[in-house]
Every structure is written in C-alpha cells, then in structure tokens.
Design a protein around this motif. Structure first.
Motif, PDB file in Angstrom:
ATOM      1  N   THR A  35       1.229 -34.528 -20.283  1.00 16.64           N
ATOM      2  CA  THR A  35       2.013 -35.036 -19.157  1.00 16.64           C
ATOM      3  C   THR A  35       1.125 -35.304 -17.948  1.00 16.64           C
ATOM      4  O   THR A  35       0.220 -34.519 -17.653  1.00 16.64           O
ATOM      5  CB  THR A  35       3.103 -34.015 -18.747  1.00 16.64           C
ATOM      6  OG1 THR A  35       3.983 -33.785 -19.853  1.00 16.64           O
ATOM      7  CG2 THR A  35       3.903 -34.511 -17.553  1.00 16.64           C
ATOM      8  N   PHE A  36       1.398 -36.400 -17.290  1.00 18.22           N
ATOM      9  CA  PHE A  36       0.828 -36.651 -15.969  1.00 18.22           C
ATOM     10  C   PHE A  36       1.976 -36.597 -14.970  1.00 18.22           C
ATOM     11  O   PHE A  36       3.005 -37.256 -15.155  1.00 18.22           O
ATOM     12  CB  PHE A  36       0.143 -38.015 -15.876  1.00 18.22           C
ATOM     13  CG  PHE A  36      -0.224 -38.384 -14.465  1.00 18.22           C
ATOM     14  CD1 PHE A  36      -1.386 -37.897 -13.889  1.00 18.22           C
ATOM     15  CD2 PHE A  36       0.610 -39.186 -13.693  1.00 18.22           C
ATOM     16  CE1 PHE A  36      -1.712 -38.205 -12.573  1.00 18.22           C
ATOM     17  CE2 PHE A  36       0.291 -39.505 -12.382  1.00 18.22           C
ATOM     18  CZ  PHE A  36      -0.883 -39.005 -11.825  1.00 18.22           C
ATOM     19  N   THR A  37       1.818 -35.815 -13.913  1.00 20.63           N
ATOM     20  CA  THR A  37       2.866 -35.711 -12.902  1.00 20.63           C
ATOM     21  C   THR A  37       2.266 -35.852 -11.513  1.00 20.63           C
ATOM     22  O   THR A  37       1.137 -35.406 -11.265  1.00 20.63           O
ATOM     23  CB  THR A  37       3.634 -34.373 -13.027  1.00 20.63           C
ATOM     24  OG1 THR A  37       4.655 -34.305 -12.044  1.00 20.63           O
ATOM     25  CG2 THR A  37       2.703 -33.177 -12.886  1.00 20.63           C
ATOM     26  N   SER A  38       3.005 -36.461 -10.617  1.00 24.87           N
ATOM     27  CA  SER A  38       2.495 -36.693  -9.262  1.00 24.87           C
ATOM     28  C   SER A  38       2.414 -35.411  -8.438  1.00 24.87           C
ATOM     29  O   SER A  38       1.741 -35.369  -7.411  1.00 24.87           O
ATOM     30  CB  SER A  38       3.373 -37.721  -8.540  1.00 24.87           C
ATOM     31  OG  SER A  38       4.710 -37.243  -8.421  1.00 24.87           O
ATOM     32  N   ASP A  39       3.099 -34.349  -8.885  1.00 23.79           N
ATOM     33  CA  ASP A  39       3.042 -33.049  -8.217  1.00 23.79           C
ATOM     34  C   ASP A  39       3.581 -32.011  -9.201  1.00 23.79           C
ATOM     35  O   ASP A  39       4.639 -32.216  -9.802  1.00 23.79           O
ATOM     36  CB  ASP A  39       3.878 -33.057  -6.936  1.00 23.79           C
ATOM     37  CG  ASP A  39       3.785 -31.763  -6.141  1.00 23.79           C
ATOM     38  OD1 ASP A  39       2.985 -30.884  -6.518  1.00 23.79           O
ATOM     39  OD2 ASP A  39       4.508 -31.638  -5.141  1.00 23.79           O
ATOM     40  N   TYR A  40       2.865 -30.904  -9.362  1.00 25.91           N
ATOM     41  CA  TYR A  40       3.329 -29.839 -10.239  1.00 25.91           C
ATOM     42  C   TYR A  40       4.170 -28.873  -9.409  1.00 25.91           C
ATOM     43  O   TYR A  40       3.645 -28.023  -8.698  1.00 25.91           O
ATOM     44  CB  TYR A  40       2.134 -29.145 -10.882  1.00 25.91           C
ATOM     45  CG  TYR A  40       2.446 -27.868 -11.647  1.00 25.91           C
ATOM     46  CD1 TYR A  40       3.727 -27.597 -12.135  1.00 25.91           C
ATOM     47  CD2 TYR A  40       1.441 -26.928 -11.904  1.00 25.91           C
ATOM     48  CE1 TYR A  40       4.006 -26.431 -12.834  1.00 25.91           C
ATOM     49  CE2 TYR A  40       1.702 -25.774 -12.605  1.00 25.91           C
ATOM     50  CZ  TYR A  40       2.988 -25.523 -13.060  1.00 25.91           C
ATOM     51  OH  TYR A  40       3.270 -24.360 -13.754  1.00 25.91           O
ATOM     52  N   ALA A  41       5.485 -29.019  -9.480  1.00 27.95           N
ATOM     53  CA  ALA A  41       6.395 -28.137  -8.756  1.00 27.95           C
ATOM     54  C   ALA A  41       6.967 -27.114  -9.733  1.00 27.95           C
ATOM     55  O   ALA A  41       7.616 -27.483 -10.717  1.00 27.95           O
ATOM     56  CB  ALA A  41       7.522 -28.935  -8.112  1.00 27.95           C
ATOM     57  N   PHE A  42       6.712 -25.840  -9.480  1.00 26.95           N
ATOM     58  CA  PHE A  42       7.223 -24.752 -10.313  1.00 26.95           C
ATOM     59  C   PHE A  42       8.266 -23.998  -9.514  1.00 26.95           C
ATOM     60  O   PHE A  42       7.974 -23.428  -8.468  1.00 26.95           O
ATOM     61  CB  PHE A  42       6.088 -23.820 -10.724  1.00 26.95           C
ATOM     62  CG  PHE A  42       6.532 -22.625 -11.520  1.00 26.95           C
ATOM     63  CD1 PHE A  42       7.111 -22.785 -12.764  1.00 26.95           C
ATOM     64  CD2 PHE A  42       6.364 -21.343 -11.027  1.00 26.95           C
ATOM     65  CE1 PHE A  42       7.525 -21.694 -13.508  1.00 26.95           C
ATOM     66  CE2 PHE A  42       6.769 -20.237 -11.754  1.00 26.95           C
ATOM     67  CZ  PHE A  42       7.346 -20.414 -13.003  1.00 26.95           C
ATOM     68  N   ARG A  43       9.507 -24.054  -9.998  1.00 23.44           N
ATOM     69  CA  ARG A  43      10.624 -23.429  -9.305  1.00 23.44           C
ATOM     70  C   ARG A  43      10.686 -23.862  -7.846  1.00 23.44           C
ATOM     71  O   ARG A  43      10.900 -23.072  -6.938  1.00 23.44           O
ATOM     72  CB  ARG A  43      10.548 -21.908  -9.460  1.00 23.44           C
ATOM     73  CG  ARG A  43      10.724 -21.498 -10.924  1.00 23.44           C
ATOM     74  CD  ARG A  43      10.497 -20.041 -11.231  1.00 23.44           C
ATOM     75  NE  ARG A  43      10.700 -19.828 -12.661  1.00 23.44           N
ATOM     76  CZ  ARG A  43      10.382 -18.723 -13.326  1.00 23.44           C
ATOM     77  NH1 ARG A  43       9.839 -17.702 -12.683  1.00 23.44           N
ATOM     78  NH2 ARG A  43      10.597 -18.622 -14.622  1.00 23.44           N
ATOM     79  N   GLY A  44      10.444 -25.162  -7.656  1.00 23.64           N
ATOM     80  CA  GLY A  44      10.589 -25.789  -6.354  1.00 23.64           C
ATOM     81  C   GLY A  44       9.361 -25.761  -5.476  1.00 23.64           C
ATOM     82  O   GLY A  44       9.349 -26.398  -4.420  1.00 23.64           O
ATOM     83  N   ILE A  45       8.304 -25.031  -5.876  1.00 28.23           N
ATOM     84  CA  ILE A  45       7.120 -24.878  -5.042  1.00 28.23           C
ATOM     85  C   ILE A  45       5.929 -25.589  -5.680  1.00 28.23           C
ATOM     86  O   ILE A  45       5.644 -25.394  -6.868  1.00 28.23           O
ATOM     87  CB  ILE A  45       6.786 -23.393  -4.829  1.00 28.23           C
ATOM     88  CG1 ILE A  45       7.957 -22.678  -4.137  1.00 28.23           C
ATOM     89  CG2 ILE A  45       5.510 -23.234  -4.015  1.00 28.23           C
ATOM     90  CD1 ILE A  45       7.747 -21.202  -3.953  1.00 28.23           C
ATOM     91  N   SER A  46       5.237 -26.410  -4.905  1.00 30.81           N
ATOM     92  CA  SER A  46       4.079 -27.133  -5.417  1.00 30.81           C
ATOM     93  C   SER A  46       2.960 -26.161  -5.792  1.00 30.81           C
ATOM     94  O   SER A  46       2.600 -25.280  -5.008  1.00 30.81           O
ATOM     95  CB  SER A  46       3.561 -28.134  -4.386  1.00 30.81           C
ATOM     96  OG  SER A  46       2.383 -28.755  -4.856  1.00 30.81           O
ATOM     97  N   GLN A  47       2.408 -26.338  -6.976  1.00 30.05           N
ATOM     98  CA  GLN A  47       1.286 -25.528  -7.449  1.00 30.05           C
ATOM     99  C   GLN A  47      -0.046 -26.247  -7.280  1.00 30.05           C
ATOM    100  O   GLN A  47      -1.096 -25.726  -7.658  1.00 30.05           O
ATOM    101  CB  GLN A  47       1.482 -25.183  -8.928  1.00 30.05           C
ATOM    102  CG  GLN A  47       2.838 -24.592  -9.260  1.00 30.05           C
ATOM    103  CD  GLN A  47       3.049 -23.222  -8.643  1.00 30.05           C
ATOM    104  OE1 GLN A  47       2.428 -22.248  -9.057  1.00 30.05           O
ATOM    105  NE2 GLN A  47       3.923 -23.128  -7.648  1.00 30.05           N
ATOM    106  N   THR A  48      -0.001 -27.460  -6.734  1.00 28.87           N
ATOM    107  CA  THR A  48      -1.210 -28.290  -6.654  1.00 28.87           C
ATOM    108  C   THR A  48      -1.452 -28.830  -5.250  1.00 28.87           C
ATOM    109  O   THR A  48      -2.109 -29.874  -5.099  1.00 28.87           O
ATOM    110  CB  THR A  48      -1.110 -29.467  -7.646  1.00 28.87           C
ATOM    111  OG1 THR A  48       0.145 -30.145  -7.424  1.00 28.87           O
ATOM    112  CG2 THR A  48      -1.181 -29.003  -9.083  1.00 28.87           C
ATOM    113  N   GLU A  49      -0.909 -28.161  -4.228  1.00 29.63           N
ATOM    114  CA  GLU A  49      -1.036 -28.670  -2.867  1.00 29.63           C
ATOM    115  C   GLU A  49      -0.507 -30.099  -2.761  1.00 29.63           C
ATOM    116  O   GLU A  49      -1.078 -30.953  -2.091  1.00 29.63           O
ATOM    117  CB  GLU A  49      -2.493 -28.611  -2.405  1.00 29.63           C
ATOM    118  CG  GLU A  49      -2.998 -27.233  -2.079  1.00 29.63           C
ATOM    119  CD  GLU A  49      -2.459 -26.702  -0.768  1.00 29.63           C
ATOM    120  OE1 GLU A  49      -2.572 -27.403   0.250  1.00 29.63           O
ATOM    121  OE2 GLU A  49      -1.924 -25.574  -0.754  1.00 29.63           O
TER     122      GLU A  49
END
Length: 226
Positions: A36-50
């Motif tokens: 998967t390519f994603t524009s932002d890794y959000a885990f339970r609503g919180i970005s894990q990648t700044e």
C-alpha cells in the motif's frame, strides 16, 4: 510490562502458536500479501508519519481451518525516535454462518529502532461482523510508551453505493487508564477498485485538542493484493 504480565502474554502466545501449528499441519495453507501507498499513515486517528506519505506491506500465512500468522510493516516518523513499525499477528478468523463471522488473535506492535521506553507492546483483539457491519475490541495491559491499560472499541460499516464504489464509515473510542488522554476517532471514505488495485479517499478526524497530528485530514491510498 511486569514479569507476571509477560508470563501471561507468553503463555497465551505459546498456546495460540501450538493451536496454529497443529492446524497448519493438518490442512492446506495459503500465502497472501499486499502493498500500500498512502498519503499519510493515520493509526486510530493520529498520524504516525508527521503527516507524510508511507509505504506499507504485509504477508499472511493462513490455513483452511482459519488460523493465520501475519507480519506487517510501515515506515513511521516519531520525531527521530523511530522510522519503522513491524507488527506480528497470530489469530483465527472464520464464518459462524452465512451472515456472521469473527476474527480473534494476539498482536505485537514492534518499533525496532525506536528509543522510546515501552514502544513495543502487545494487544489482544477480536471482532464480530454481520454482513458489512463490524464491531471490534482491542485490549493492551501496557499500551505504547508504558501508558498502562488501554481499550479500543470500534465499529466499521461499508455500504455499496454502486457496483464499483463503497462508502466506508468508521468510529472508535480510545480509552486509557488516564481518562484525560482518552479520545474518539472517526473517518468517512469512498473506495473502489481500478485495474486490480484498491483506491480509497478518506476524511479522518478526532476530538483530540492540541495536537496537529490528530487534526482532520484527507488521506488517499492505493493498494494491491497478491
């Protein structure tokens, strides 16, 4: 974690591993994966990648009886305190009848190069699905960064808008030992498939205040299973 907790977790893991191994030896197994390519890794609503893009991938070995072992990884960015997440899951999933299904297991979240104390932790998870509606619960006795007991209660629903497009709804409650840290996350998205690839566009938000990593955002993802 405390020693007793570690022993309980280890015993549970060994029990599940034994059941899984017996199942794998008695029936055919299938290897599957995804990227998967994603524009932002959000885990339970919180970005894990700044709020930066992520590349993610997973592999799963599953038996006909429903037992599976999976590994999953993604790049992360915790302000120079870690750049990789690597998770391992051991569980069972299967149909109860034509309409109902379930998925239960144990999962280890790992951050191999993180320097944050207590960054690696365990969760027990389970979900029950009725057609396109899913209710789930996850529990950790010592959540990320030694934050104590944690519960995640969520619901997902996928509604077919047309033959090719689905409306995907999600809501989850993050419940910490320290109730002041608890928060709600939710998302609304549209997904489809084009030339064998999954495409999704989702609005993600939380009710958390004071953190730009939990602010509302729109996330685009493209994935391919094999």
């Amino acid at each position: 974690m405390k020693t007793a907790t570690k022993m309980t977790t280890l015993a549970t893991s060994m029990m599940l591993l034994g059941l899984s191994a017996g199942s794998f030896s008695a029936s055919a197994v299938e290897l599957s994966g995804d990227i998967t390519f994603t524009s932002d890794y959000a885990f339970r609503g919180i970005s894990q990648t700044e709020e930066a893009p992520a590349i993610q991938g997973g592999l799963s070995l599953a038996s006909e009886s429903g037992f599976y072992v999976s590994v999953w990884g993604s790049n992360v960015d915790f302000l120079a305190e870690g750049t990789l997440e690597l998770d391992v899951m051991l569980g069972w999933s299967g149909a109860i009848n034509d309409d109902w299904s379930t998925d239960v297991g144990i999962m280890r979240y790992g951050y191999p190069n993180a320097e944050i104390e207590g960054s690696n932790f365990w969760e027990i998870y389970g979900s029950l699905s009725y057609k396109d509606l899913t209710f789930g619960l996850a529990y950790s006795d010592d959540y990320y960064a030694n934050s104590g007991k944690f519960y995640y209660i969520y619901a997902d629903y996928s509604y077919a808008l047309t033959e090719n497009f689905s409306l995907d709804l999600h809501v989850g409650q993050n419940e910490y030992d320290d109730s002041s840290a608890s928060y709600l996350d939710w998302s609304v998205g549209i997904s489809t498939e084009v030339l064998g690839a999954g495409l999704s566009l989702a609005y993600v938000d939380t009710d958390m205040n004071g953190s730009y990593l939990a602010d509302r955002r729109v996330i685009f993802s493209i994935s391919k299973s094999f």
